[in-house]
Motif scaffolding. Structure first.
Motif, mmCIF file in Angstrom:
data_model
loop_
_atom_site.group_PDB
_atom_site.id
_atom_site.type_symbol
_atom_site.label_atom_id
_atom_site.label_comp_id
_atom_site.label_asym_id
_atom_site.label_seq_id
_atom_site.Cartn_x
_atom_site.Cartn_y
_atom_site.Cartn_z
ATOM 1 N N PHE A 87 42.518 26.841 -8.182
ATOM 2 C CA PHE A 87 42.109 27.426 -6.909
ATOM 3 C C PHE A 87 40.642 27.837 -6.962
ATOM 4 O O PHE A 87 40.231 28.614 -7.824
ATOM 5 N N SER A 88 39.857 27.321 -6.042
ATOM 6 C CA SER A 88 38.428 27.635 -5.996
ATOM 7 C C SER A 88 38.185 28.877 -5.139
ATOM 8 O O SER A 88 38.688 28.969 -4.016
ATOM 9 N N TYR A 89 37.405 29.798 -5.707
ATOM 10 C CA TYR A 89 37.019 30.994 -4.966
ATOM 11 C C TYR A 89 35.612 31.362 -5.377
ATOM 12 O O TYR A 89 35.363 31.803 -6.500
ATOM 13 N N GLU A 90 34.667 31.158 -4.485
ATOM 14 C CA GLU A 90 33.254 31.392 -4.770
ATOM 15 C C GLU A 90 32.853 32.795 -4.341
ATOM 16 O O GLU A 90 33.074 33.196 -3.200
ATOM 17 N N SER A 91 32.274 33.544 -5.261
ATOM 18 C CA SER A 91 31.765 34.881 -4.948
ATOM 19 C C SER A 91 30.749 35.286 -6.012
ATOM 20 O O SER A 91 30.960 35.051 -7.205
ATOM 21 N N LYS A 92 29.667 35.905 -5.586
ATOM 22 C CA LYS A 92 28.661 36.374 -6.534
ATOM 23 C C LYS A 92 29.180 37.521 -7.393
ATOM 24 O O LYS A 92 28.564 37.889 -8.392
ATOM 25 N N PHE A 93 30.321 38.087 -6.998
ATOM 26 C CA PHE A 93 30.880 39.219 -7.735
ATOM 27 C C PHE A 93 31.790 38.783 -8.893
ATOM 28 O O PHE A 93 32.260 39.622 -9.644
ATOM 29 N N TYR A 94 32.047 37.471 -9.002
ATOM 30 C CA TYR A 94 32.929 36.982 -10.060
ATOM 31 C C TYR A 94 32.239 35.849 -10.812
ATOM 32 O O TYR A 94 31.673 34.931 -10.201
ATOM 33 N N GLU A 95 32.299 35.921 -12.132
ATOM 34 C CA GLU A 95 31.639 34.919 -12.961
ATOM 35 C C GLU A 95 32.294 33.558 -12.811
ATOM 36 O O GLU A 95 31.633 32.529 -12.833
ATOM 37 N N LYS A 96 33.627 33.539 -12.691
ATOM 38 C CA LYS A 96 34.348 32.297 -12.518
ATOM 39 C C LYS A 96 34.412 31.920 -11.033
ATOM 40 O O LYS A 96 34.341 32.779 -10.159
ATOM 41 N N SER A 97 34.571 30.635 -10.779
ATOM 42 C CA SER A 97 34.764 30.182 -9.402
ATOM 43 C C SER A 97 36.009 29.307 -9.262
ATOM 44 O O SER A 97 36.363 28.896 -8.166
ATOM 45 N N SER A 98 36.670 29.020 -10.385
ATOM 46 C CA SER A 98 37.895 28.234 -10.362
ATOM 47 C C SER A 98 38.966 28.992 -11.141
ATOM 48 O O SER A 98 38.723 29.434 -12.272
ATOM 49 N N PHE A 99 40.130 29.129 -10.539
ATOM 50 C CA PHE A 99 41.191 29.947 -11.121
ATOM 51 C C PHE A 99 42.510 29.172 -11.146
ATOM 52 O O PHE A 99 42.823 28.435 -10.202
#
Length: 274
Positions: free
Chosen positions: A223-235
Protein backbone atom coordinates in the motif's frame (compact mmCIF):
# COMPACT_ATOMS: atom_id res chain seq x y z
CA UNK A 1 -39.57 -7.41 28.39
CA UNK A 2 -35.96 -7.28 29.58
CA UNK A 3 -35.05 -9.87 26.98
CA UNK A 4 -36.60 -7.76 24.20
CA UNK A 5 -34.62 -4.73 25.37
CA UNK A 6 -31.41 -6.75 25.49
CA UNK A 7 -32.06 -7.94 21.94
CA UNK A 8 -32.33 -4.30 20.86
CA UNK A 9 -28.97 -3.59 22.49
CA UNK A 10 -27.39 -6.61 20.75
CA UNK A 11 -28.78 -5.48 17.40
CA UNK A 12 -27.50 -1.97 17.98
CA UNK A 13 -24.01 -3.26 18.82
CA UNK A 14 -24.00 -5.46 15.74
CA UNK A 15 -25.15 -2.58 13.52
CA UNK A 16 -22.42 -0.35 14.93
CA UNK A 17 -19.78 -2.98 14.13
CA UNK A 18 -18.97 -3.85 17.74
CA UNK A 19 -19.82 -7.52 17.20
CA UNK A 20 -17.33 -7.55 14.32
CA UNK A 21 -14.59 -6.24 16.61
CA UNK A 22 -15.42 -8.70 19.38
CA UNK A 23 -15.26 -11.61 16.92
CA UNK A 24 -11.94 -10.36 15.54
CA UNK A 25 -10.44 -10.00 19.00
CA UNK A 26 -11.66 -13.49 19.94
CA UNK A 27 -9.84 -15.07 16.98
CA UNK A 28 -6.53 -13.78 18.36
CA UNK A 29 -7.38 -14.48 21.99
CA UNK A 30 -8.33 -18.08 21.21
CA UNK A 31 -4.88 -18.53 19.64
CA UNK A 32 -3.22 -17.30 22.85
CA UNK A 33 -2.32 -13.80 21.68
CA UNK A 34 -2.40 -10.85 24.08
CA UNK A 35 -5.06 -8.43 22.84
CA UNK A 36 -5.17 -4.75 23.81
CA UNK A 37 -7.33 -1.83 22.77
CA UNK A 38 -9.10 0.21 21.72
CA UNK A 39 -6.04 2.42 21.97
CA UNK A 40 -4.72 5.79 20.91
CA UNK A 41 -1.91 6.77 18.59
CA UNK A 42 -0.53 10.16 17.61
CA UNK A 43 -1.23 11.16 14.03
CA UNK A 44 1.83 13.24 13.26
CA UNK A 45 0.32 14.68 10.06
CA UNK A 46 -2.52 16.48 11.82
CA UNK A 47 -0.85 16.57 15.26
CA UNK A 48 -3.73 14.99 17.12
CA UNK A 49 -4.54 11.76 18.91
CA UNK A 50 -6.63 9.17 17.07
CA UNK A 51 -8.26 5.96 18.21
CA UNK A 52 -7.37 2.54 16.82
CA UNK A 53 -9.46 -0.59 17.25
CA UNK A 54 -7.05 -3.10 18.79
CA UNK A 55 -3.68 -4.80 18.51
CA UNK A 56 -2.71 -8.39 19.29
CA UNK A 57 0.79 -9.57 20.23
CA UNK A 58 2.47 -12.96 20.20
CA UNK A 59 5.77 -13.41 22.06
CA UNK A 60 8.40 -16.06 21.33
CA UNK A 61 11.74 -16.55 23.10
CA UNK A 62 14.86 -18.63 22.63
CA UNK A 63 16.91 -19.63 25.67
CA UNK A 64 20.33 -21.18 26.10
CA UNK A 65 21.23 -22.67 29.49
CA UNK A 66 18.32 -20.79 31.03
CA UNK A 67 19.41 -17.45 29.60
CA UNK A 68 17.12 -15.60 27.20
CA UNK A 69 19.04 -15.01 23.98
CA UNK A 70 16.20 -13.98 21.66
CA UNK A 71 12.99 -12.17 22.54
CA UNK A 72 10.61 -11.60 19.64
CA UNK A 73 7.24 -9.85 19.51
CA UNK A 74 4.90 -10.09 16.53
CA UNK A 75 2.05 -7.56 16.66
CA UNK A 76 -0.99 -7.39 14.40
CA UNK A 77 -2.37 -3.84 14.41
CA UNK A 78 -6.01 -4.17 13.45
CA UNK A 79 -8.68 -1.86 12.12
CA UNK A 80 -12.13 -3.47 11.84
CA UNK A 81 -14.76 -2.51 9.29
CA UNK A 82 -18.28 -3.82 8.85
CA UNK A 83 -19.81 -3.58 5.40
CA UNK A 84 -23.12 -4.74 4.00
CA UNK A 85 -21.64 -4.18 0.54
CA UNK A 86 -18.99 -6.55 -0.85
CA UNK A 87 -15.42 -5.33 -1.26
CA UNK A 88 -13.75 -6.21 -4.56
CA UNK A 89 -9.95 -6.51 -4.66
CA UNK A 90 -8.26 -5.97 -8.01
CA UNK A 91 -5.83 -8.85 -8.29
CA UNK A 92 -2.31 -8.41 -9.70
CA UNK A 93 -0.04 -11.48 -10.13
CA UNK A 94 3.50 -11.22 -8.78
CA UNK A 95 6.50 -11.69 -11.02
CA UNK A 96 8.74 -14.64 -10.18
CA UNK A 97 11.37 -12.31 -8.66
CA UNK A 98 8.83 -10.22 -6.77
CA UNK A 99 7.72 -12.48 -3.90
CA UNK A 100 10.01 -10.97 -1.27
CA UNK A 101 8.40 -9.70 1.91
CA UNK A 102 11.16 -9.01 4.42
CA UNK A 103 12.67 -5.70 5.51
CA UNK A 104 10.03 -3.73 3.59
CA UNK A 105 7.79 -4.46 6.60
CA UNK A 106 7.57 -2.38 9.79
CA UNK A 107 10.35 -3.92 11.88
CA UNK A 108 12.58 -2.81 14.75
CA UNK A 109 15.48 -4.87 16.07
CA UNK A 110 18.63 -4.73 18.17
CA UNK A 111 21.53 -7.18 18.53
CA UNK A 112 20.89 -9.32 15.47
CA UNK A 113 23.47 -12.13 15.28
CA UNK A 114 24.00 -11.65 11.54
CA UNK A 115 23.59 -9.30 8.61
CA UNK A 116 19.87 -8.54 8.05
CA UNK A 117 20.02 -9.88 4.50
CA UNK A 118 20.64 -13.40 5.83
CA UNK A 119 17.18 -13.34 7.46
CA UNK A 120 15.28 -12.49 4.27
CA UNK A 121 14.15 -16.11 3.63
CA UNK A 122 12.91 -16.52 7.22
CA UNK A 123 11.08 -13.19 7.10
CA UNK A 124 9.43 -13.89 3.76
CA UNK A 125 8.31 -17.44 4.51
CA UNK A 126 4.60 -17.65 5.43
CA UNK A 127 4.02 -14.04 4.41
CA UNK A 128 0.50 -13.70 3.00
CA UNK A 129 2.06 -11.98 -0.03
CA UNK A 130 4.33 -14.94 -0.78
CA UNK A 131 1.70 -17.58 0.03
CA UNK A 132 -0.94 -15.93 -2.17
CA UNK A 133 1.44 -15.25 -5.07
CA UNK A 134 -0.44 -12.05 -5.96
CA UNK A 135 -1.17 -8.62 -4.51
CA UNK A 136 -4.13 -6.30 -4.32
CA UNK A 137 -3.94 -3.34 -6.66
CA UNK A 138 -6.92 -1.45 -5.26
CA UNK A 139 -10.38 -2.01 -3.79
CA UNK A 140 -13.85 -1.26 -5.10
CA UNK A 141 -16.70 -1.11 -2.60
CA UNK A 142 -19.53 -2.60 -4.66
CA UNK A 143 -22.82 -0.74 -5.04
CA UNK A 144 -21.55 2.29 -3.12
CA UNK A 145 -22.85 5.68 -4.10
CA UNK A 146 -20.03 7.80 -5.62
CA UNK A 147 -20.65 10.58 -3.08
CA UNK A 148 -20.06 8.25 -0.11
CA UNK A 149 -16.52 8.08 1.33
CA UNK A 150 -14.54 4.86 0.98
CA UNK A 151 -14.15 2.82 4.15
CA UNK A 152 -11.17 0.78 3.02
CA UNK A 153 -8.70 3.61 2.43
CA UNK A 154 -9.10 5.29 5.81
CA UNK A 155 -8.87 1.87 7.51
CA UNK A 156 -5.59 1.08 5.72
CA UNK A 157 -4.12 4.46 6.67
CA UNK A 158 -5.22 4.18 10.30
CA UNK A 159 -3.73 0.71 10.81
CA UNK A 160 -0.39 1.59 9.19
CA UNK A 161 -0.06 4.87 11.13
CA UNK A 162 -0.64 3.12 14.44
CA UNK A 163 1.77 0.34 13.51
CA UNK A 164 4.35 2.92 12.39
CA UNK A 165 4.19 4.66 15.76
CA UNK A 166 4.60 1.34 17.59
CA UNK A 167 7.66 0.57 15.49
CA UNK A 168 9.17 3.99 16.22
CA UNK A 169 8.67 3.43 19.95
CA UNK A 170 10.96 0.38 19.89
CA UNK A 171 14.78 0.38 19.92
CA UNK A 172 16.34 -0.14 16.50
CA UNK A 173 19.97 -0.71 15.56
CA UNK A 174 21.88 -2.39 12.72
CA UNK A 175 24.77 -3.36 15.02
CA UNK A 176 25.54 -7.10 14.91
CA UNK A 177 25.93 -8.90 18.24
CA UNK A 178 27.51 -12.34 18.67
CA UNK A 179 27.17 -12.71 22.46
CA UNK A 180 23.39 -13.02 22.81
CA UNK A 181 23.58 -14.27 26.41
CA UNK A 182 24.94 -10.90 27.46
CA UNK A 183 23.11 -8.87 24.84
CA UNK A 184 19.95 -10.69 23.70
CA UNK A 185 18.38 -10.08 20.32
CA UNK A 186 15.18 -8.05 20.50
CA UNK A 187 12.97 -8.32 17.43
CA UNK A 188 9.69 -6.47 16.85
CA UNK A 189 7.42 -7.02 13.85
CA UNK A 190 4.29 -4.88 13.26
CA UNK A 191 1.70 -6.03 10.74
CA UNK A 192 -1.04 -3.56 9.79
CA UNK A 193 -4.22 -5.54 9.11
CA UNK A 194 -7.73 -4.50 8.14
CA UNK A 195 -10.46 -6.92 9.22
CA UNK A 196 -13.63 -6.92 7.13
CA UNK A 197 -16.91 -8.15 8.50
CA UNK A 198 -18.48 -8.73 5.11
CA UNK A 199 -17.90 -10.51 1.82
CA UNK A 200 -14.62 -10.14 -0.04
CA UNK A 201 -14.03 -10.88 -3.72
CA UNK A 202 -11.14 -10.66 -6.16
CA UNK A 203 -11.43 -9.44 -9.74
CA UNK A 204 -9.02 -10.13 -12.59
CA UNK A 205 -9.04 -10.48 -16.36
CA UNK A 206 -9.04 -14.00 -17.83
CA UNK A 207 -7.28 -14.93 -21.10
CA UNK A 208 -10.27 -13.66 -23.06
CA UNK A 209 -10.21 -10.28 -21.26
CA UNK A 210 -13.38 -11.06 -19.32
CA UNK A 211 -13.61 -10.13 -15.65
CA UNK A 212 -13.22 -13.20 -13.44
CA UNK A 213 -14.77 -12.86 -9.97
CA UNK A 214 -13.85 -15.15 -7.03
CA UNK A 215 -14.79 -15.00 -3.36
CA UNK A 216 -11.71 -14.86 -1.10
CA UNK A 217 -10.96 -14.58 2.62
CA UNK A 218 -7.78 -12.46 2.53
CA UNK A 219 -5.66 -10.26 0.30
CA UNK A 220 -2.11 -8.87 0.64
CA UNK A 221 -1.29 -5.29 -0.33
CA UNK A 222 1.80 -3.19 -0.88
CA UNK A 223 0.00 0.00 0.00
CA UNK A 224 1.45 3.34 -1.09
CA UNK A 225 1.09 6.30 1.23
CA UNK A 226 3.14 9.41 0.53
CA UNK A 227 3.76 11.87 3.35
CA UNK A 228 6.70 14.02 4.41
CA UNK A 229 6.00 12.90 7.97
CA UNK A 230 6.88 9.24 7.26
CA UNK A 231 10.19 7.90 6.01
CA UNK A 232 8.53 5.00 4.21
CA UNK A 233 6.05 5.41 1.37
CA UNK A 234 5.16 1.76 0.76
CA UNK A 235 3.60 -0.42 3.44
CA UNK A 236 2.61 -4.07 3.68
CA UNK A 237 -1.05 -4.16 4.74
CA UNK A 238 -3.12 -7.35 4.90
CA UNK A 239 -6.88 -7.46 4.41
CA UNK A 240 -8.78 -10.41 5.93
CA UNK A 241 -12.42 -11.25 6.56
CA UNK A 242 -13.73 -12.13 10.01
CA UNK A 243 -14.54 -15.59 8.64
CA UNK A 244 -10.95 -16.04 7.47
CA UNK A 245 -9.26 -14.76 10.63
CA UNK A 246 -8.47 -18.09 12.29
CA UNK A 247 -6.60 -19.31 9.23
CA UNK A 248 -4.86 -15.95 8.96
CA UNK A 249 -3.76 -15.94 12.62
CA UNK A 250 -2.29 -19.41 12.09
CA UNK A 251 -0.33 -18.03 9.12
CA UNK A 252 1.02 -15.19 11.31
CA UNK A 253 2.07 -17.70 13.97
CA UNK A 254 3.91 -19.80 11.39
CA UNK A 255 5.64 -16.69 10.10
CA UNK A 256 6.69 -15.62 13.58
CA UNK A 257 8.05 -19.09 14.27
CA UNK A 258 10.03 -18.98 11.02
CA UNK A 259 11.55 -15.61 11.95
CA UNK A 260 12.62 -16.75 15.41
CA UNK A 261 13.98 -20.04 14.07
CA UNK A 262 15.99 -18.10 11.48
CA UNK A 263 17.53 -15.83 14.12
CA UNK A 264 18.32 -18.81 16.34
CA UNK A 265 19.95 -20.70 13.47
CA UNK A 266 22.18 -17.75 12.61
CA UNK A 267 23.20 -17.53 16.28
CA UNK A 268 23.88 -21.27 16.52
CA UNK A 269 21.06 -21.79 19.05
CA UNK A 270 18.35 -24.39 19.43
CA UNK A 271 14.75 -23.22 19.82
CA UNK A 272 13.78 -24.27 23.35
CA UNK A 273 10.91 -21.94 24.21
CA UNK A 274 8.05 -19.95 22.86
Amino acid sequence: MASEFEDKIRNDLAKAGMLSELLARKAFEDAGWSVRGPGAYFDREVEKSREGDFYATSVRTVKDSGETCVNSEFTAVAEVKKSERPWIVFKRPLAAHDHGCAWNNLIARVNLPCSPVRLVPSLSEHSLLKVAGWEGAGIHEAFKSPDQPSKWYSAFVSSLKWAYQMRDDRPDSEEIQKDLKSNPTEFYFFQPVVVLDGRLFSAELDKDSNIQISEISSAPFRFSYESKFYEKSSFRVDLVTVAGLREYVELLENRHRSIVDGIAKEAGLDVTGD
